[in-house]
Design an enzyme around this catalytic site. Structure first.
Site, short mmCIF file in Angstrom:
data_model
loop_
_atom_site.label_atom_id
_atom_site.label_comp_id
_atom_site.label_asym_id
_atom_site.label_seq_id
_atom_site.Cartn_x
_atom_site.Cartn_y
_atom_site.Cartn_z
N ASP A 97 0.80 -1.22 0.00
CA ASP A 97 0.00 0.00 0.00
C ASP A 97 0.83 1.28 0.00
OD1 ASP A 97 1.05 0.00 2.58
OD2 ASP A 97 -0.80 -0.67 3.51
N GLU A 119 -0.92 -9.00 -1.19
CA GLU A 119 -1.46 -8.47 0.06
C GLU A 119 -2.67 -7.59 -0.24
OE1 GLU A 119 1.11 -7.54 3.86
OE2 GLU A 119 0.58 -5.64 2.89
N GLU A 133 -1.91 5.21 3.09
CA GLU A 133 -1.91 3.79 2.70
C GLU A 133 -3.30 3.25 2.42
OE1 GLU A 133 1.92 4.56 4.87
OE2 GLU A 133 -0.18 5.05 5.24
N HIS A 212 6.96 3.83 14.32
CA HIS A 212 7.47 4.79 13.35
C HIS A 212 6.40 5.38 12.45
CE1 HIS A 212 7.02 1.18 10.93
NE2 HIS A 212 6.98 1.96 9.87
N ARG A 214 3.33 7.40 10.68
CA ARG A 214 2.98 8.83 10.66
C ARG A 214 1.88 9.17 11.66
NH1 ARG A 214 2.41 8.97 5.78
NH2 ARG A 214 4.30 9.99 5.05
N HIS A 245 13.63 4.49 14.90
CA HIS A 245 13.57 4.88 13.48
C HIS A 245 14.30 6.22 13.29
CE1 HIS A 245 11.80 5.88 9.55
NE2 HIS A 245 11.51 4.61 9.45
#
Length: 371
Positions: A97, A119, A133, A212, A214, A245
């Site tokens: 995605d 997926e 995504e 990590h 957003r 990260h």
């Protein structure tokens, strides 16, 4: 012979594509090329090295502070001009995605090249979470010709959207990659791996943290950090290991806030280091989609640091618990897993709903028959 292009750009995509690339390259019915956009440059390269994958096309698109719209436009243009118009392909594989997935699907569609989506069918049913995504995967489903779903629930999501042709449930190739990775590190000196992690005491219980995404930037991440401090204070005999990260939205706060002797902030892990660390951990706290899928195959309970997850099968199967960034929930569930052996055993012994390690062969057999 059918000409197949595998196109990807990030570390998770590379991990999930790796066993497929290997399977297709070993079959004389296919001519295989790989193209990378390198949304994640260093993290991507490490996975390619580990799985012995050599890119035929490397766009290397990553630039500082790039915007989503700028990245998408650049990807469509360069995928088309530098890859799709240079060779004739019968099928383009995309996975997941990311922005690379949507751009590659659009570019292939514009050239009337068939698209296989690995997926497929994952949905949070909130177009802004995760962002971008959720939109990327839903839009890609409208363009794809083959839909390879990891679970029955993912298939049902597509059927509800009137996507009914060439929809297959194959499990997730991430489990294929995990088993292959574990076979590879069997030949690694374990003491060498232990030494890599410096002051971590592996005789103690390990709580592994990865965070990590957003949607956790800002206040949610600060809440997660304070939850980790509470866990560290309540269980000084437990080692909390957090590979931080490099994104400054995460890195700066983590190093400013997470100051305890039993919280070990370490470098981002290469894939083989990560799966080894997962195998040595007792509990995993994560906002990663891939780890939600991998951990049950290792018998590790997962606390999901997200408000919603498109991987609801793990929650339904009892292998994962959705805690979001709620400090109270994170602390309570972690303490329960650390202190209640019966509860821990129930979760750790639940069956993995995401596959058995045969997904790549299933996908290859379907393509060989239907393409």
């Amino acid at each position: 012979m059918k000409n197949i292009l595998f196109l990807f750009g990030t570390r998770p995509e590379a991990i999930k594509m790796a066993p497929l690339i290997k399977a297709f390259k070993e079959d004389v019915r296919f001519s295989v090329k790989t193209g990378i956009t390198a949304q994640h440059r260093e993290m991507l390269d490490q996975v390619l090295d580990f799985f012995d994958i050599e890119a035929d096309h490397d766009l290397n698109v990553m630039t500082p502070n790039q915007t989503l719209h700028g990245l998408t436009a650049t990807l469509i243009l360069r995928i088309t001009d530098e890859i799709l118009l240079k060779e004739k392909f019968d099928l383009v594989f995309v996975q997941g995605d990311t922005t690379t997935v949507l751009a590659a699907a659009l570019a292939a569609f514009y050239q009337k090249i068939k698209i296989a989506h690995i997926e497929a069918g994952l949905r949070s049913h909130n177009i802004y979470s995760p962002f971008p995504e959720e939109a990327n995967r839903a839009l890609t489903s409208k363009l794809a010709n083959f839909h390879f779903c990891p679970t029955e629930q993912a298939k049902e999501n597509l059927l509800k959207e009137n996507i009914t042709e060439n929809v297959y449930v194959t499990g997730n190739t991430v489990i294929d990659a995990l088993f292959e990775g574990l076979r590879k590190i069997e030949h690694t000196d374990e003491q060498q791996l232990i030494n890599t992690f410096g002051t971590i005491d592996f005789t103690k219980k390990i709580v592994l943290v990865t965070c990590h995404r957003r949607e956790n930037f800002g206040t949610p991440f600060l809440e997660i950090c304070h939850a980790l401090l509470d866990i560290a204070d309540n269980y000084p005999e437990v080692e909390i290991v957090y590979p931080v990260h490099p994104n400054p939205n995460i890195k700066i706060t983590a190093h400013e806030v997470l100051k305890r002797n039993n919280i070990k902030l370490i470098h981002p892990l290469d894939y083989h280091e990560l799966i080894w660390m997962m195998s040595k951990s007792n509990i995993i706290l994560t906002d990663s989609g891939g780890i939600q899928e991998e951990a049950p195959s290792l018998g590790k309970p997962v606390l999901v640091l997200r408000e919603v997850t498109e991987r609801t099968e793990g929650v339904d199967a009892g292998t994962a618990i959705l805690v979001g960034s709620d400090k109270t929930k994170i602390v309570a569930e972690t303490i329960k897993l650390l202190g209640d052996n019966e509860y821990y055993a129930k979760i750790s012994k639940s069956l993995n709903p995401y596959g058995d390690g045969t997904s790549s062969k299933q996908i290859m057999d379907i393509i060989a028959m239907d393409l």
